[in-house]
Scaffold this motif. Structure first.
Motif, PDB file in Angstrom:
ATOM      1  N   GLY A  76      -0.967 -13.369  -6.354  1.00 27.67           N
ATOM      2  CA  GLY A  76       0.129 -12.512  -6.794  1.00 27.67           C
ATOM      3  C   GLY A  76       1.413 -12.794  -6.045  1.00 27.67           C
ATOM      4  O   GLY A  76       1.402 -13.209  -4.882  1.00 27.67           O
ATOM      5  N   PRO A  77       2.563 -12.572  -6.710  1.00 26.82           N
ATOM      6  CA  PRO A  77       3.849 -12.909  -6.104  1.00 26.82           C
ATOM      7  C   PRO A  77       4.214 -11.994  -4.948  1.00 26.82           C
ATOM      8  O   PRO A  77       3.833 -10.823  -4.907  1.00 26.82           O
ATOM      9  CB  PRO A  77       4.831 -12.727  -7.266  1.00 26.82           C
ATOM     10  CG  PRO A  77       4.186 -11.685  -8.128  1.00 26.82           C
ATOM     11  CD  PRO A  77       2.711 -11.963  -8.040  1.00 26.82           C
ATOM     12  N   ALA A  78       4.965 -12.555  -4.004  1.00 24.25           N
ATOM     13  CA  ALA A  78       5.489 -11.758  -2.906  1.00 24.25           C
ATOM     14  C   ALA A  78       6.636 -10.892  -3.399  1.00 24.25           C
ATOM     15  O   ALA A  78       7.215 -11.127  -4.465  1.00 24.25           O
ATOM     16  CB  ALA A  78       5.977 -12.671  -1.780  1.00 24.25           C
ATOM     17  N   SER A  79       6.948  -9.875  -2.643  1.00 25.27           N
ATOM     18  CA  SER A  79       8.179  -9.118  -2.848  1.00 25.27           C
ATOM     19  C   SER A  79       8.654  -8.692  -1.462  1.00 25.27           C
ATOM     20  O   SER A  79       7.881  -8.741  -0.497  1.00 25.27           O
ATOM     21  CB  SER A  79       7.948  -7.901  -3.747  1.00 25.27           C
ATOM     22  OG  SER A  79       7.017  -7.014  -3.170  1.00 25.27           O
ATOM     23  N   PRO A  80       9.917  -8.301  -1.337  1.00 27.69           N
ATOM     24  CA  PRO A  80      10.406  -7.935   0.003  1.00 27.69           C
ATOM     25  C   PRO A  80       9.530  -6.852   0.624  1.00 27.69           C
ATOM     26  O   PRO A  80       9.035  -5.961  -0.075  1.00 27.69           O
ATOM     27  CB  PRO A  80      11.820  -7.401  -0.288  1.00 27.69           C
ATOM     28  CG  PRO A  80      12.215  -8.039  -1.569  1.00 27.69           C
ATOM     29  CD  PRO A  80      10.954  -8.162  -2.370  1.00 27.69           C
ATOM     30  N   PRO A 127      -9.345  -5.195  -2.577  1.00 24.73           N
ATOM     31  CA  PRO A 127      -8.215  -4.492  -3.191  1.00 24.73           C
ATOM     32  C   PRO A 127      -8.417  -2.981  -3.300  1.00 24.73           C
ATOM     33  O   PRO A 127      -7.961  -2.357  -4.261  1.00 24.73           O
ATOM     34  CB  PRO A 127      -8.149  -5.132  -4.581  1.00 24.73           C
ATOM     35  CG  PRO A 127      -9.574  -5.365  -4.924  1.00 24.73           C
ATOM     36  CD  PRO A 127     -10.259  -5.708  -3.623  1.00 24.73           C
ATOM     37  N   THR A 128      -9.110  -2.387  -2.333  1.00 19.57           N
ATOM     38  CA  THR A 128      -9.342  -0.943  -2.367  1.00 19.57           C
ATOM     39  C   THR A 128      -8.985  -0.352  -1.014  1.00 19.57           C
ATOM     40  O   THR A 128      -8.880  -1.057  -0.006  1.00 19.57           O
ATOM     41  CB  THR A 128     -10.811  -0.617  -2.674  1.00 19.57           C
ATOM     42  OG1 THR A 128     -11.620  -0.996  -1.545  1.00 19.57           O
ATOM     43  CG2 THR A 128     -11.304  -1.353  -3.911  1.00 19.57           C
ATOM     44  N   HIS A 133      -2.623  -3.551  -5.223  1.00 17.50           N
ATOM     45  CA  HIS A 133      -2.883  -4.570  -4.204  1.00 17.50           C
ATOM     46  C   HIS A 133      -2.659  -5.985  -4.738  1.00 17.50           C
ATOM     47  O   HIS A 133      -2.071  -6.830  -4.068  1.00 17.50           O
ATOM     48  CB  HIS A 133      -4.337  -4.474  -3.719  1.00 17.50           C
ATOM     49  CG  HIS A 133      -4.570  -3.473  -2.644  1.00 17.50           C
ATOM     50  ND1 HIS A 133      -4.052  -3.596  -1.374  1.00 17.50           N
ATOM     51  CD2 HIS A 133      -5.291  -2.323  -2.640  1.00 17.50           C
ATOM     52  CE1 HIS A 133      -4.450  -2.574  -0.631  1.00 17.50           C
ATOM     53  NE2 HIS A 133      -5.199  -1.784  -1.380  1.00 17.50           N
ATOM     54  N   ARG A 134      -3.144  -6.248  -5.934  1.00 15.36           N
ATOM     55  CA  ARG A 134      -3.204  -7.623  -6.426  1.00 15.36           C
ATOM     56  C   ARG A 134      -1.908  -8.114  -7.052  1.00 15.36           C
ATOM     57  O   ARG A 134      -1.614  -9.314  -7.003  1.00 15.36           O
ATOM     58  CB  ARG A 134      -4.322  -7.755  -7.467  1.00 15.36           C
ATOM     59  CG  ARG A 134      -5.717  -7.526  -6.928  1.00 15.36           C
ATOM     60  CD  ARG A 134      -6.765  -7.671  -8.007  1.00 15.36           C
ATOM     61  NE  ARG A 134      -6.598  -6.666  -9.072  1.00 15.36           N
ATOM     62  CZ  ARG A 134      -7.427  -6.534 -10.092  1.00 15.36           C
ATOM     63  NH1 ARG A 134      -8.464  -7.348 -10.193  1.00 15.36           N
ATOM     64  NH2 ARG A 134      -7.234  -5.612 -11.003  1.00 15.36           N
ATOM     65  N   VAL A 169       0.825  -1.213   0.000  1.00 13.27           N
ATOM     66  CA  VAL A 169       0.000   0.000   0.000  1.00 13.27           C
ATOM     67  C   VAL A 169       0.862   1.268   0.000  1.00 13.27           C
ATOM     68  O   VAL A 169       0.730   2.125   0.875  1.00 13.27           O
ATOM     69  CB  VAL A 169      -0.992   0.022   1.184  1.00 13.27           C
ATOM     70  CG1 VAL A 169      -2.141   0.984   0.883  1.00 13.27           C
ATOM     71  CG2 VAL A 169      -1.570  -1.348   1.473  1.00 13.27           C
ATOM     72  N   CYS A 170       1.772   1.358  -0.958  1.00 13.57           N
ATOM     73  CA  CYS A 170       2.567   2.575  -1.099  1.00 13.57           C
ATOM     74  C   CYS A 170       1.645   3.742  -1.444  1.00 13.57           C
ATOM     75  O   CYS A 170       0.705   3.590  -2.223  1.00 13.57           O
ATOM     76  CB  CYS A 170       3.598   2.411  -2.204  1.00 13.57           C
ATOM     77  SG  CYS A 170       4.649   0.956  -2.013  1.00 13.57           S
TER      78      CYS A 170
END
Length: 735
Positions: free
Chosen positions: A354-358, A659-660, A287-288, A197-198
């Motif tokens: 959806g894929p993870a990221s750090p 996703p909102t 989000h997704r 959630v940037c």
């Protein structure tokens, strides 16, 4: 060539002389006895007015002549094969300039990119997406970890198991330790998937030159050079054929490393259309599709001896990063507390999500939550004060001092012994320990330029993810040159500048500040050579302070910094510096602790965090204002993780249902508690500045401290995050 330097390192009440070997051209590291003029003084952000007035340029603000607006078509299905894509109607819509099918023909999560286009307006682009017809062949899918781990589950990757490789580590004899322990506990703790959630969604503006051999990308990224290198490989260009610019970035938290999909898509569309293209992701796509913190299920066994010393820890954990991404959470179990027998086993589970990221201290908030709540459960079983139990099992002298400072500031003794209210509102207190390893890395380079008007410019190819990097670098340069910060301008966020590393893992300040200080020292030497004949002294006898260059033994013999700059032969004079490898110092680990107080309404299950005290070390604190902002942010993110945030997937449809910003609950103004931050300064001597990062360590313990406080308030642990009202009521037996 190198030289040996003896430094006084450590912290108040615990210092020692340490000899380090440093390069000849490296400035002598600041040690405990150094009292600095600018470093350590609260300094407002140099770019604060630009952000407050809207003058700071983010990717959204980039407008180029003839620019088009890109949009991405995403799969509504969690698992499918694309049999055919008909883009003809979209191509013929007035205002559409480029349409392309993306490379993937098998869809593995709802939200995966399928096609993209560029049009003269974002409205036309959105309309054109609806005209693309995709023939999908749907495939069975799985979006929850328990189902995915079954042998009968649909395969995320078609073949093989959804259960990925298992990582194991073991020290000592855990079964024997548990067998001889005076007290043992066993419990399972779970944490949810959390999205980043940037504030600024992923975005990029791409532009090729007419020949197609020069690509410029303005983007929201944590690593301008990593984006450059990825794009150079993708488009078969030399690195100097790609320029990446990120003037300002509205948050990343780990989700914006390298050339992400929207950057590549923007560049492909720009190449196809022959004009610049901007792609800004909508919030739902953010989000997704752009990353997440994996969930976890952590089975913990813990044993202590009759003295309350940890004798065995056993952790078996699994987590899912969707279609990819590590979900390990064992880090805190292996390093925060002293224990001779520790075994960990970590397994990744693949799902159609959806894929993870750090994400801010990857794996550690999950692990710290389970570890610290287990520590509280063990302390109560062993009839020990929870803070004393932690003291007995920590061998870090920095953390020991931090416990004392935090306990006094928080009023631990009084609050911990206070009787519980007879009414429905129960108060509780908790404490948790933090740790990270933010010592930085070698590689970054810096350039400093002194202009004839007396102004100084710092140029580094780093980027500011919102932590105040411009301010920190300006302060370091100003300190070395004896100037006020207002006379130093920081230029960052451009691959035209010298190389730097991505901003993640708390790397920015400890990796870049030593390069800037070395460059400033080299620039100062050049200015000294100009000033020396004027002052009738040797350049080695001069110093810079209070906007003057003067003779060290006779400060009355001085010339202003500005007057020296006026004598620069050309328009300017410059110097470079590099970040050399860490040298031996006092300690390379990083400790912290946080105390939290909560109120729990036992009738509604609602939790309110009322007070947090955070004590952290980050080596030498360059700017207490930006540092405190880092800690505040870490705490607030921890509150969100503890109480609200949870990516929810529909098991029947395979889609994210929240996703909102309306449905994905974040911390709001009314959720902000009283926060007190204390910095415990340590002269570590590992670089010429001794600076360590704060982004990760400020977040690691936040959720755990709150969970321990909730346990104290209601008398039973809530072992599943987020600690929503229904889970609190269930723990109380009211559900």
């Amino acid at each position: 060539m190198s030289r040996r330097v003896t430094l006084n390192l450590g912290f108040k009440g615990n210092t020692r002389d340490v000899t380090v070997v440093i390069p000849d051209d490296e400035p002598t590291p600041w040690d405990w006895s150094d009292r600095l003029a600018v470093v350590g003084k609260p300094t407002p952000r140099v770019d604060g007015p630009l952000k407050a007035t809207g003058a700071a340029h983010y990717t959204y603000d980039i407008e180029l002549p003839g620019m088009l607006y890109g949009a991405i078509l995403r799969s509504p299905w969690p698992h499918a094969r694309i049999r055919n894509i008909d883009m003809s109607a979209a191509q013929h819509l007035a205002g559409v300039r480029a349409v392309l099918a993306l490379d993937d023909r098998e869809i593995r999560f709802a939200g995966q990119e399928v096609a993209a286009l560029a049009a003269i307006s974002s409205d036309i682009a959105a309309d054109a997406l609806k005209l693309i017809k995709v023939d999908y062949e749907t495939i069975p899918f799985v979006v929850d970890m328990d189902s995915a781990a079954k042998d009968s589950a649909p395969r995320v990757f078609g073949i093989g198991s959804n259960v990925g490789g298992t990582s194991k580590s073991s020290v000592g004899d855990v079964p024997k330790g548990l067998e001889i322990a005076a007290n043992t506990i066993e419990a399972t703790y779970t944490t949810p998937v959390q999205t980043h959630v940037c504030l600024e969604t992923h975005s990029a503006v791409a532009s090729f030159n007419a020949a197609g051999d020069q690509l410029t990308v303005w983007c929201s990224t944590q690593g301008v050079f990593s984006v450059r290198d990825d794009l150079a490989v993708y488009f078969n260009l030399p690195p100097d054929g790609v320029r990446v610019v990120c003037e300002y970035l509205g948050g990343g938290f780990g989700s914006k490393f390298g050339a992400t999909r929207e950057m590549i898509i923007a560049a492909r569309l720009a190449k196809a259309a022959g004009v610049p293209v901007k792609v800004m992701l909508p919030r739902a796509d953010e989000h997704r599709s752009t990353g997440n913190r994996p969930n976890s299920e952590q089975k913990v066994k813990m044993g202590v001896d009759s003295d309350g010393k940890l004798i065995a820890i056993d952790l078996v954990t699994r987590g899912s990063g969707g279609i990819g991404g590590g979900a390990g959470s064992a880090g805190p179990f292996k390093s925060v507390y002293r224990c001779a027998n520790v075994r960990t086993e970590e397994t990744n589970i693949y799902t159609n999500a959806g894929p993870a990221s750090p994400m801010r201290a990857p794996g550690w908030p999950q692990g710290c939550f389970a570890l610290e709540l287990a520590m509280d459960e063990m302390a109560r079983k062993a009839k020990l004060d929870r803070l004393e139990f932690r003291r007995r099992n920590s061998d870090n002298p920095v953390r020991a001092a931090e416990y004392e400072i935090g306990a006094r500031a928080f009023g631990w003794a009084e609050k911990n012994e206070a009787a519980k209210s007879s009414g429905p509102i129960k108060r509780g207190v908790g404490v948790a320990s933090a740790e990270w390893h933010a010592v930085g890395v070698s590689g970054p380079e810096a350039q400093l330029i002194a202009h004839r008007d007396g102004g100084v410019e710092v140029r580094v190819g780093t980027q500011d993810i919102g932590t105040g990097t411009r301010t920190v670098l300006a302060i370091v340069a100003a300190e070395e040159l004896g100037l006020p910060v207002a006379r130093v301008k920081s230029e960052i966020g451009d691959t035209r500048f010298l190389f730097s590393v991505p901003s993640g893992g708390s790397l920015s300040a400890p990796s870049n500040s030593p390069a800037v200080r070395q460059a400033a020292a080299h620039l100062k030497d050049k200015l000294f050579r100009i000033a020396a004949p004027i002052l009738g002294a040797e350049s080695g006898d001069l110093e810079a302070a209070n906007e003057m260059i003067r003779v060290r033994t006779d400060p009355s013999r001085a010339i202003s910094f500005s007057d020296v700059c006026k004598r620069i032969p050309g328009d300017s004079i410059s110097a470079q510096g590099e970040r050399v490898p860490n040298y031996g110092g006092f300690r390379t680990d990083q400790a912290g602790c946080q105390f939290a107080e909560v109120e729990v309404d036992t009738e509604t299950g609602i939790i309110r965090v009322t007070h947090v005290v955070a004590v952290h070390d980050a080596g030498r604190i360059v700017d207490p204002l930006t540092a405190r902002s880092q800690v505040n942010g870490g705490i607030l993110m921890g509150i969100g993780y503890a109480l609200f945030e949870d990516r929810r997937m529909d098991p029947q449809l395979g889609i994210m249902v929240n996703p909102t910003m309306d449905d994905y609950k974040l911390v709001g103004a009314i959720d902000v508690p009283q926060i007190e931050v204390t910095f415990f300064e340590v002269a570590n001597g590992i670089t010429n500045t001794g600076v360590m990062g704060l982004g990760e360590v400020a977040h690691v313990a936040s959720t755990a401290a709150i969970a321990c406080a909730v346990y104290d308030a209601i008398g039973v642990p809530v072992r599943d995050l987020p600690m929503t009202p229904d889970r609190v009521l269930a723990a109380l037996g009211h559900a």
